[in-house]
Design an enzyme around this catalytic site. Structure first.
Site, PDB file in Angstrom:
ATOM      1  CE1 TYR B  50      -2.705  -3.387   1.256  1.00 60.41           C
ATOM      2  CE2 TYR B  50      -4.362  -1.682   0.948  1.00 60.41           C
ATOM      3  CZ  TYR B  50      -4.020  -3.020   1.077  1.00 60.41           C
ATOM      4  OH  TYR B  50      -5.000  -3.985   1.025  1.00 60.41           O
ATOM      5  CD  GLU B  51      -1.196   6.002  -2.384  1.00 58.99           C
ATOM      6  OE1 GLU B  51      -0.879   5.848  -3.565  1.00 58.99           O
ATOM      7  OE2 GLU B  51      -2.088   6.774  -2.014  1.00 58.99           O
ATOM      8  CB  SER B  52       0.393   4.047   3.898  1.00 55.61           C
ATOM      9  OG  SER B  52       0.036   2.678   3.885  1.00 55.61           O
TER      10      SER B  52
END
Lengths: 286, 257, 286, 257
Positions: B50-52
């Site tokens: 996930y881009e987090s």
């Protein structure tokens, strides 16, 4: 050299009208309590920078603190639009704001370049996309070795970075863990940095040799505000208040309703309110 | 197994396209459900990112945001967001990126920025987020979107992220080496790009859906591949795992994601 | 997807004659056992990249494995020159080698850019220094926003990265801690990666949420070689063998003495030897 | 306190120049001894950073290498080498960088690369390492070097790192905003740059050292400041702390650093 101050003092010491401000947090550790303090101190004319402006910037915009927003994704995550942001941008209420829009990759690189004290960041980005047509701050350079064209964006160098973190030790070193976002970069890219924290500890004790720590000499002011990320969360302390994010959609739809809510919950409130919000969610965090 | 929703069919059809070896860049919502369904069924070894910054995460329940604590708690490790975009996405380490959008055109270009003119929008959307570089850096792109005449648009008001551009070899001419959108899964059917023109072409229709319904929900004259399959309906196992995932998520968050 | 192999198999699977090779380690975790395996497998024509080439590269150069060295500081730290490196460069023994010389900052940025899949790195570097006069791979770009001239170097994209790390889990994920150097970047910048490790564990167990881990799908081959960094060290396992570094000065001064030492200690040896070197130093590491 | 070596005088004089607030980029050898002596005497709050990535380290003994485990064990935290050079050095976070070299000229430019022509060196030295960017990115530079006629050279064979260039405003003309070398401490004396010409000029002579000895060990005609002090000799405390540090180091490593 970090000074431990009350939130009000810390804000007075770091943020001025007209400043370029990065209040960062990537879902996790969003500095909501500090945002409320900006409202209470009625800062004006701010340029607000954030990859993912959400409720806290919606509140600042609706209260007339902002004149420009630099961002890459603006919304209430999983809920919908930011009504105050849209009302200001589309209708000029309470004042007209301008926007500078990037992609996440460009902003992440721009913070990284800011922390590295470079004037610009380069990335393989924006190819075939329309943003370069509307944002004059997306330019290009040619690699002097391969001839490849790369996108370039100005580095982000805020006057003030405001972030929330888990802990500081007595010297003022700040430890962050979990989803890190761009907070370390924002602090290192900024002229001044205000950090709110969950707690002060005597020392960090046993930890990873490579723990993510901001040394005290990179931070201007630290304010201990337990729960200060609410309705965002602090890993190891309390969970995200999803109900608040959903409720915000209704609160923020209407100008009067918004103003009444801000009066009751922010203007008439204080940083001490955050501890009780967070307490409600902390049992579930274990 | 006939008792399922179009949305379930969409999620399940998207999940099936994922392989055990994939390194997948996951967005919130339908992509996240599809990716986790794949992980819980035929692709237990799939890597979800996930881009987090959460690398190889295995959430027990679906996250409500891109940065839920659950994603971090169950990840192999979590890196900073600049590192995520530099070393992992731009680094070419992702095999499949999953995108959605407010509008899509026949070449699978996406718009999540504005409806109407950029400076005077009719509807201001959230913006591109990670999409402009996900679209060019991942090995290939899967898109998951419900069909509707306004969102499947003849012409986009704004190209937030590149699909096949104007079609043909447009991506290559732009210097992009990745495949771009190879699969568009909707609640009605599955599109894949035509080998030559790169126009998204229907290769499979979900059970019970008619060609008329598809056309009514598409803003351009749809094309069909030479051979069009009927999508295999959800299996009992697929439906059970997906529903358990949503039930666990609802129990955790108080409401289904 | 990482495969667990013997060191000999891992080397066969990853390194070919003529490859561009980065065997990295910044004092800590230098892959000495892997270097010896390169010698035993008689690789030829390698371009050796490393910020701080020291004994392991001196050995490879003296044994005729290298044709070029890319570096920023070449020496036996705290002791003196690399005699085999100098003999090859100055006298062409056992073969002529060429050099490409940078600063640490440029190489660190070049690895970083390689990991980020960029063709070049930009930095504020080399100002007033003579290296740009002798290294055509130091060029310049102009910032499209400020007009500032910045140095540019090609990114480092090795055919093979070889690093040593503390642990891998059964899936082949690799954990590194302590002084990290540029090893993560070297692995991510390379086409293939060979990692030697101190031990395999069932899983990493409780750890920092932000631990430095290379996922198994970034690594080609893993060989478990306890002590494999000796005479360098592995934090938490054994200490640096300073006496070896000092002894190397004498061993390497003379061609015949060097060859005899390599025959006895490397050609006739194997990866299993490293465990006992490390054992001698491990008590002191506690 | 008269029983001390020129090397001890050099280390102690260099240590005195460091301030409690300094963030110091430390090299191995004499700089490391000086910085740790400062930390153990008048500047307990000084922050020491080694290029191996160790931030705010407090080694009990002097490291033998730039990346000893002791530096990591006693650090606030340890970052990667790219981060060290990007965020911390180039980031402008360092107030004082400590350099040495094989050769120095009157404008404190340094050579650690080659003696003789670059392509056909008489002596090939280790190279610049961190020096080229330390020299331009740190707020100011302290240099510590023993004096000898060949190392204090009228002309450098190679400029590894910029000092004051050709003197005067040369740094500014190159676009460099930092101060450059503000202090050169040797075993004989202390040099500081002339306010106008930036030539390194002697401002203090160590006790017992004559001007003749200084000139004999300098490859150019040395200049003196208008007023030249005598360096305060080492205090009993300074010497005791330095010797204890060396003794601890010897006990740990088996031999004095």
């Amino acid at each position: 050299m970090a000074e431990f101050l009350s939130l009000a003092q810390a804000m007075e010491a770091t943020m001025r009208d007209g400043d370029t401000v990065a209040m960062e947090g990537f879902t996790h550790l969003i500095p909501h309590a500090a945002g409320h303090e900006v409202v209470r101190q009625r800062r004006k004319g701010l340029t607000l920078i954030r990859m993912t402006p959400d409720i806290v910037y919606d509140q600042l915009i609706g209260m007339g603190c902002a004149e420009k927003v630099v961002f890459s994704w603006g919304g209430n995550p999983g809920v919908g639009s930011l009504h105050r942001f849209r009302d200001a941008y589309e209708n000029g209420w309470p004042n007209k704001i301008t926007i500078e829009e990037h992609s996440h990759a460009a902003m992440a690189n721009a913070y990284e370049a800011g922390a590295a004290n470079l004037p610009c960041a380069i990335l393989r980005g924006y190819i075939g996309a329309d943003l370069p047509k509307v944002n004059p701050n997306i330019r290009h350079i040619t690699c002097p070795f391969t001839g490849e064209t790369l996108a370039a964006v100005p580095s982000i160098r805020p006057d003030v970075a405001v972030v929330h973190a888990q802990r500081a030790d007595r010297e003022g070193n700040v430890l962050i863990e979990g989803i890190l976002g761009v907070q370390k970069e924002a602090v290192l890219a900024a002229k001044r940095a205000l950090v709110t924290i969950e707690e002060v500890v005597d020392d960090f004790g046993p930890r990873s040799l490579n723990a993510v720590i901001l040394p005290h000499w990179t931070v201007t002011a630290i304010a201990c505000v337990p729960g200060g990320a609410h309705p965002s969360y602090a890993q190891g302390y309390y969970k995200r208040d999803n109900a608040y994010y959903k409720a915000w959609d209704k609160i923020s739809r209407d100008r009067d309703g918004f103003l009444a809510w801000m009066q009751a919950n922010v203007i008439a409130g204080g940083p001490q309110d955050f501890a009780k919000y967070a307490r409600r969610l902390s049992a579930a965090a274990e | 197994m006939s008792d399922y929703t179009p949305s379930e069919m969409m999620t399940i059809a998207a999940a099936r396209a994922l392989r055990n070896e994939d390194i997948c860049f996951v967005g919130i919502g339908a992509p996240s459900a599809a990716c986790n369904l794949a992980r819980l069924t035929h692709a237990p070894g799939i890597t979800l990112i996930y881009e987090s910054g959460t690398l190889a995460t295995k959430p027990r329940v679906l996250p409500l945001s891109i940065g839920d604590g659950e994603l971090c708690d169950t990840a192999l490790t979590t890196v900073s967001v600049p590192e995520m975009f530099r070393y992992w996405l731009q680094g070419g380490r992702i095999t499949v990126g999953f995108l959605g959008g407010a509008q899509i055109d026949r070449y699978a270009n996406l718009n999540t920025t504005v409806v109407g003119p950029y400076d005077k929008p009719k509807t201001r959307l959230p913006g591109g987020g990670g999409a402009p570089e996900i679209a060019i850096s991942c090995g290939e792109i899967f898109i998951i979107m419900k069909q509707a005449p306004r969102s499947f648009a003849a012409k986009l008001d704004f190209v937030t992220s590149l699909g096949h551009g104007e079609g043909g070899d447009h991506r290559q001419r732009l210097g992009v080496k990745t495949k771009g959108p190879t699969r568009l899964v909707t609640d009605l059917c599955i599109f894949e790009p035509d080998a030559e023109t790169k126009e998204m072409t229907i290769t499979s229709i979900h059970p019970g859906v008619t060609r008329d319904v598809i056309q009514e929900n598409t803003g351009w004259p749809v094309r069909y591949a030479a051979s069009v399959a009927e999508t295999t309906p959800p299996t009992a196992d697929e439906l059970a795992v997906l529903r358990e995932l949503h039930a666990r998520t609802a129990a955790e968050h108080g409401k289904a994601a």
